[in-house]
Design a protein around this motif. Structure first.
Motif: not given
Length: 510
Positions: A381-383, A425-426, A447-448, A478-479
């Motif tokens: 949902r956040t995405f 998003i992140r 994320i890539g 990460r993150n």
């Protein structure tokens, strides 16, 4: 009594109060079951007359007082002036509101910016105004009854037309819905109509099952569709028809394009299974007759054509991930292939984001699979919230790529723009709290990013480059968001034989 007689009496009343329409205005605002509408006016532009509304609370106050005179700040506080154009608003120095009908049988309110005779005392002007309005009340009742009968006949005729559309044969169930919406939209003066179905748990509507109308300019069309999807997500909690006017739309992030909206829940077996979104570009609400027809149409779709909706649900679920409500891997592959082919043909950019929840296996092992499932739903949902705020020239797609992996398809986005979305998003995921079974959990995402043609020259290589960038994000802490190459110029494409060749350390994805 002929229809011309009451109309002539009302026109005469309006002319007495407003002999010079360029300087003043008067209007009869009728109240019905669906709210208030401007039935007659003089000195108002068409836009003002169509937007003229009176709140239920203010209408009740006028009916009780029988006559109100507004001056100064009280004019700005009146719901009646909110929809006026600047030119019509400038005509107001004093606003008089006179009750029409008895308190037990109210008809509406007569609003005027001027009383007469000029030079008479305020008391005499008010007394004369109330007598004049009372003198046309009986005629108004007759005229209103006549209009209601005509509206009922028209409503019945429009319903029969829509039934005839539904009775025709179509190649597939969605075709029937599209034809029904195409017939409904002009009957209620809607610029666009879209039907959404909710996920099996009653939440997270995906893309529209069917739609009609809307702007034809590509960028504007995409934004309109995103607004429809935003409204559909809000409508998950709506169980009855809901009109949203121009003043309310900014609350849903809609600052332009749309001027008024009607949300029509689709109910079947006491459950809301979807929503029809009717929208207009102008800030003009639907009339009571239009609302009645639209409400009937929603009920007809939900109850009279259950086979159609059941088939549409089945078709939608075949494209949707059951847990998150996002597109599933099959739908991703189909849409990605089509988007890349279009980008390759036109030379337009297309970006993809491959995303992996950090340490998701640890979360599952520590708090259980139910907590893991809830985390995936909230993150999905956040995405959606972040991606649907963008200004994509084409609709974006979010999919559950596999396990705890999500993917985002961004047609029309260069690398720099896609990076901004990925970073939004992140950060949003990092700030999201997941409450489940008494625990408050936080997740992060790596994320890539890869963009055609800057980072790859084929669909397969683009996915591989995004996967390599995701691996880099994992390896470097990460993150974070990592790009397959510079954000402002092409990079040489690499061609790993498969996706697995770039995942050197599986523990990074646990």
């Amino acid at each position: 009594m002929s229809q011309a007689q009451p109309e002539q009496a009302i026109e005469l009343l309006l002319r007495r109060f407003v002999p010079k329409p360029e300087r003043a205005f008067a209007a009869l605002i009728e109240r019905g079951s669906a709210g208030t509408t401007c039935a007659f006016s003089r000195g108002l532009s068409e836009e003002s007359a169509q937007s003229l509304l009176l709140s239920e609370a203010e209408h009740a106050i006028v009916q009780q007082a029988r006559m109100l005179t507004l001056e100064g700040a009280s004019i700005d506080d009146s719901s009646l002036v909110a929809g006026l154009t600047q030119a019509d608003r400038a005509k107001i120095r004093t606003l008089h509101l006179i009750a029409v009908g008895e308190p037990s049988q109210p008809i509406g309110v007569f609003a005027t910016t001027a009383l007469y005779p000029t030079g008479a005392s305020a008391g005499r002007q008010a007394s004369l105004a109330k007598r004049l309005v009372a003198g046309v009340t009986a005629r108004l009742r007759g005229e209103r009854a006549l209009r209601e009968r005509e509206a009922e006949l028209r409503l019945t005729s429009e319903m029969l037309d829509l039934r005839a559309v539904a009775d025709q044969r179509y190649g597939n169930p969605v075709g029937l819905i599209e034809a029904f919406l195409a017939a409904l939209a002009p009957k209620v003066a809607a610029d666009a109509a879209a039907l959404f179905l909710f996920a099996r748990d009653g939440s997270t509507p995906g893309p529209a099952v069917a739609r009609f109308g809307g702007p034809e300019v590509p960028g504007v069309s995409a934004r309109w569709k995103q607004y429809e999807e935003t409204l559909a997500r809000f409508a998950v909690a709506v169980d009855r028809p809901r009109a949203i006017d121009a003043k309310e739309l900014p609350r849903y992030g809609i600052e332009s394009l749309m001027g008024s909206v009607l949300l029509l829940p689709l109910r079947r077996d006491d459950q809301v299974i979807g929503v029809t979104v009717l929208s207009r570009g102008k800030p003009i609400p639907l009339t009571p007759m239009e609302q009645s027809l639209a409400t009937w149409a929603a009920e007809f779709l939900a109850h009279a054509i259950p086979r159609v909706l059941s088939q549409a649900v089945f078709e939608r679920q075949a494209r949707q991930d059951g847990l998150t409500g996002l597109a599933n891997r099959r739908e991703w592959d189909r849409c990605y292939s089509a988007a890349f082919d279009e980008a390759f043909r036109t030379g337009a950019p297309v970006s993809i984001l491959l995303c992996d929840l950090d340490r998701f296996k640890v979360l599952n092992d520590t708090f259980g699979h139910r907590a893991g499932d809830e985390t995936l739903r909230i993150v999905a949902r956040t995405f959606q919230d972040q991606v649907f705020r963008t200004r994509a020239s084409d609709p974006a797609l979010i999919a559950r790529y596999g396990g705890e992996e999500l993917a985002v398809l961004l047609p029309g986005f260069e690398a720099a723009g896609a990076f901004r979305i990925a970073e939004a998003i992140r950060q949003a995921v990092q700030e999201t709290v997941v409450s489940t079974d008494g625990n408050e959990l936080r997740a992060t995402v790596s994320i890539g990013l890869a963009t055609f043609p800057a980072h790859a020259d084929s669909a397969e290589v683009l996915v591989a480059r995004a996967d390599m960038a995701l691996y880099e994000a994992k390896m470097t802490g990460r993150n974070r968001v990592c790009s397959a190459g510079p954000l402002d110029r092409p990079a040489p494409a690499e061609r790993p034989s498969s996706r697995r060749t770039v995942r050197h350390d599986p523990s990074l994805f646990k």
